[in-house]
Design an enzyme around this catalytic site. Structure first.
Site, PDB file in Angstrom:
ATOM      1  N   HIS A 142       0.917  -1.108  -0.023  1.00 64.81           N
ATOM      2  CA  HIS A 142       0.166  -0.125   0.009  1.00 64.81           C
ATOM      3  C   HIS A 142       0.673   1.114   0.039  1.00 64.81           C
ATOM      4  CE1 HIS A 142      -3.714   2.280   1.597  1.00 64.81           C
ATOM      5  NE2 HIS A 142      -2.553   3.265   1.898  1.00 64.81           N
ATOM      6  N   GLU A 143       1.801   1.314   0.739  1.00 64.01           N
ATOM      7  CA  GLU A 143       2.580   2.519   0.915  1.00 64.01           C
ATOM      8  C   GLU A 143       3.553   2.789  -0.241  1.00 64.01           C
ATOM      9  OE1 GLU A 143       2.202   4.554   3.101  1.00 64.01           O
ATOM     10  OE2 GLU A 143       0.801   3.264   4.332  1.00 64.01           O
ATOM     11  N   HIS A 191       1.761   4.518  -2.886  1.00 62.20           N
ATOM     12  CA  HIS A 191       1.641   5.972  -2.658  1.00 62.20           C
ATOM     13  C   HIS A 191       2.935   6.471  -3.282  1.00 62.20           C
ATOM     14  CE1 HIS A 191      -1.829   6.485  -0.471  1.00 62.20           C
ATOM     15  NE2 HIS A 191      -1.641   5.763   0.571  1.00 62.20           N
ATOM     16  N   GLU A 219      -6.549   6.446  -0.994  1.00 61.80           N
ATOM     17  CA  GLU A 219      -6.678   5.383  -0.254  1.00 61.80           C
ATOM     18  C   GLU A 219      -6.926   3.846  -0.774  1.00 61.80           C
ATOM     19  OE1 GLU A 219      -4.737   5.037   2.690  1.00 61.80           O
ATOM     20  OE2 GLU A 219      -4.281   7.280   1.982  1.00 61.80           O
TER      21      GLU A 219
END
Length: 631
Positions: free
Chosen positions: A150-151, A154, A230
């Protein structure tokens, strides 16, 4: 976002003006407030907002490392012996190699027991990943991998720079409230006149109330920007890891945890939009929450998630369970050379993508790449993995990648280092040589990526010695090969101070000469500069394909090859606007794949260009066994 910010500033200025008008007319309500008082009040308020934002932006000039430190993060050493920290670093290494990113620095917020994480930085090359202690202790390896995926999304989607800018800009509109709070706290300190103290406290309370308007809009702005990002990051994590149970399980653990995702640090409010989960409690959650509800996030990433079944399986596994690396990539094959004597590094493999499709690989999280990265890591000699975890061994390992296979040439390279006053570094490189000489070319960039974190944490003198050592080894035979240029340029770029990147607004038409230099270097990567006959024609066609795609005149595409000029050209091309960078990368792919194939040297150089331009490219030659590529 811009409209909300302007509305917030206007509302705060108007409220302060009204407050000034009230106090100006206390003695005589009939008195008209002079225009210059209105103007002064407005200018002072705007100055406070602007100055506070400016100070905050300057404070965050250090990028991701500064953000992590503000949140109480501790840099994890590359050679850590902590089992949970080692597991985290292994996951980050796999993710980095699989996505083409340089390894981000990893921080742990030891004082935070909730399950949360964030990525920060001005650029993909200078990014950091930070996780809470609760994340390490509560999640399984698969769940932690889902959070890190997930990070990484980003990072690759360019969210980090926007997030840091938001921290700086929004600091201004919440500053008035902070001033009101300061006045309230100091109203009664050393006060002799209780009425004056009460009056001052009342003024502070009003200013604080007005300032809450800024907090209202700041939360509204953060919520409007971050929610959809998100969802995208969650989906990218599933795509990358091919394991929806990982991130869905992590979100479920947040739901089951008493601490949830709450952050106790001083800057939890300011940085709430950067975290994996909601970092602060707030009323009117539907309006102000920076993250979607957990149930909705789980439903989107894993519609068939069975809560009871998952928790039952999870209970049977230890929290520190690790996924074994896939088999393959035998190291002994690294030095194999076919009977023809032609090195496999010179062989091309069929490339079924167009130039446009190839350019779309930049910044992608591709399924299956983590398996490739895991096999690469498993195939590295255990001694080499240990060697690159501390600065001296890491420096020696990188230099040893450039050692010649012939013993007499290696002796000359070591002698060149000693002549440059680098005896200790020469000893480290000689010690690492037995571990790297058998590695194929496909292992070289992964080894550099693994070694860089330890070197980045070393003193500046150690970094300068490494660059001097690389130059000494490269110049020992009085020629610089393409491979040597790749390694020196990448290491030099990575060890440079990671300041805020230049404004990326330039157009390719403004940097035609620089683009031509890189195009020429890339076009010659698979063909000798003096090639004739069929190979000479292939070189000509590559130059034509690349220059046509970039929109560079063909006469400029024949720029004189110079590795020194290439380094300067790469630095200048970092100023290209994002879409212009895409056109540049598309042109480079058009050149190297003009014959329908791509060679290892070409792929390596393209990944270098991508690294310098902050356009990371994942491993491109999965169908070729990297361990079997002769160096």
């Amino acid at each position: 976002m811009v409209v909300l910010f302007i509305l917030a500033v206007a509302t705060i200025v108007l409220a302060i003006d009204l407050l000034v008008a009230v106090f100006f007319g206390l003695g005589d309500p009939a008195v008209t407030v002079p225009a210059e008082v209105w103007l002064a009040s407005s200018l002072v308020t705007l100055a406070i907002i602007f100055f506070t934002s400016l100070v905050s932006i300057v404070k965050l000039a250090g990028g991701g490392a500064k953000v992590a430190q503000l949140m109480g993060g501790r840099l994890v050493a590359s050679n850590t012996q902590d089992r949970l920290e080692r597991r985290l670093l292994n996951i980050v290494e796999e993710m980095s190699l699989a996505s083409g990113l340089r390894l981000p620095q990893v921080y742990i917020m030891d004082g935070e027991k909730g399950i949360n994480a964030f990525a920060a930085g001005w650029s993909v090359s200078g990014s950091v990943v930070a996780v809470t202690r609760g994340t390490l202790e509560r999640l399984t390896r698969d769940e932690l991998q889902g959070v890190i995926g997930h990070e990484f999304s980003h990072i690759l989607n360019g969210d980090m720079g926007l997030n840091i800018r938001m921290i700086g800009v929004l600091a201004g509109i919440v500053a008035i409230g902070s001033i009101g709070g300061f006045i309230m706290r100091g109203a009664f300190e050393g006060a002799d006149d209780i009425r004056a103290a009460l009056f001052l406290f009342f003024v502070g309370l009003i200013v604080f109330t007005i300032g809450y308007t800024g907090l209202f809009f700041a939360r509204l702005i953060k919520a409007s920007v971050s929610r959809q990002r998100e969802f995208l990051a969650d989906a990218s994590s599933v795509q990358f890891t091919r394991n929806p149970d990982g991130i869905a399980g992590a979100l479920d653990q947040i739901r089951a945890s008493g601490a949830g995702t709450l952050i106790q640090g001083r800057y939890a409010e300011e940085m709430s939009h950067m975290f994996f989960g909601q970092s602060v409690k707030m009323k009117l959650a539907g309006l102000f929450q920076t993250h979607p509800p957990l149930e909705e996030r789980i439903r989107r990433v894993h519609p068939g998630f069975q809560l009871s079944a998952y928790r039952g399986r999870r209970a049977a596994e230890p929290a520190s369970s690790a996924v074994p690396a896939s088999a393959g990539f035998a190291g002994e094959e690294a030095t194999a050379v076919p009977p023809s004597g032609r090195r496999r590094v010179d062989n091309g493999t069929a490339w079924g993508r167009s130039a446009g499709e190839s350019a779309q690989l930049v910044g992608t999280l591709q399924p299956g790449k983590i398996d490739t990265a895991a096999r690469l890591l498993a195939a590295l000699p255990a001694g080499l993995r240990e060697c690159v975890r501390e600065a001296d061994g890491a420096r020696g390992a990188i230099i040893s990648l450039l050692f010649a296979p012939q013993e007499e040439v290696r002796r000359a390279q070591l002698a060149a280092m000693k002549d440059a006053g680098l005896d200790s570094l020469a000893a480290s490189a000689a010690a690492a040589a037995p571990l790297t000489l058998g590695l194929g070319l496909g292992f070289h960039l992964p080894v550099i990526d693994l070694a860089l974190p330890a070197i980045k944490a070393a003193p500046e003198t150690a970094k300068k010695e490494l660059l001097a050592g690389l130059e000494a080894v490269i110049n020992a035979d009085r020629r610089v090969s393409l491979h040597e240029f790749v390694i020196l340029s990448l290491v030099r770029h990575q060890l440079a101070a990671q300041a805020r990147p230049p404004v990326a607004r330039a157009r390719l038409a403004e940097l035609q000469a620089e683009a031509a230099v890189i195009l020429s270097i890339v076009a010659h990567a698979g063909t000798r500069a003096d090639a004739v006959g069929a190979r000479g024609e292939a070189l000509r066609l590559a130059m034509i394909a690349g220059s046509a795609t970039m929109g560079i005149p063909e006469r400029q595409a024949t720029a004189q090859l110079s590795l020194g000029a290439a380094a300067s050209a790469l630095e200048a091309l970092r100023r290209l606007a994002p879409l212009e960078k895409a056109r540049l990368v598309k042109g480079l792919f058009a050149a190297v794949t003009a014959d329908g194939t791509i060679r290892v040297g070409e792929a390596e150089l393209l990944r270098l260009v991508g690294a310098v331009l902050d356009c990371p490219l994942p491993p491109m030659l999965d169908e070729i066994d990297p361990a079997a590529l002769a160096a």
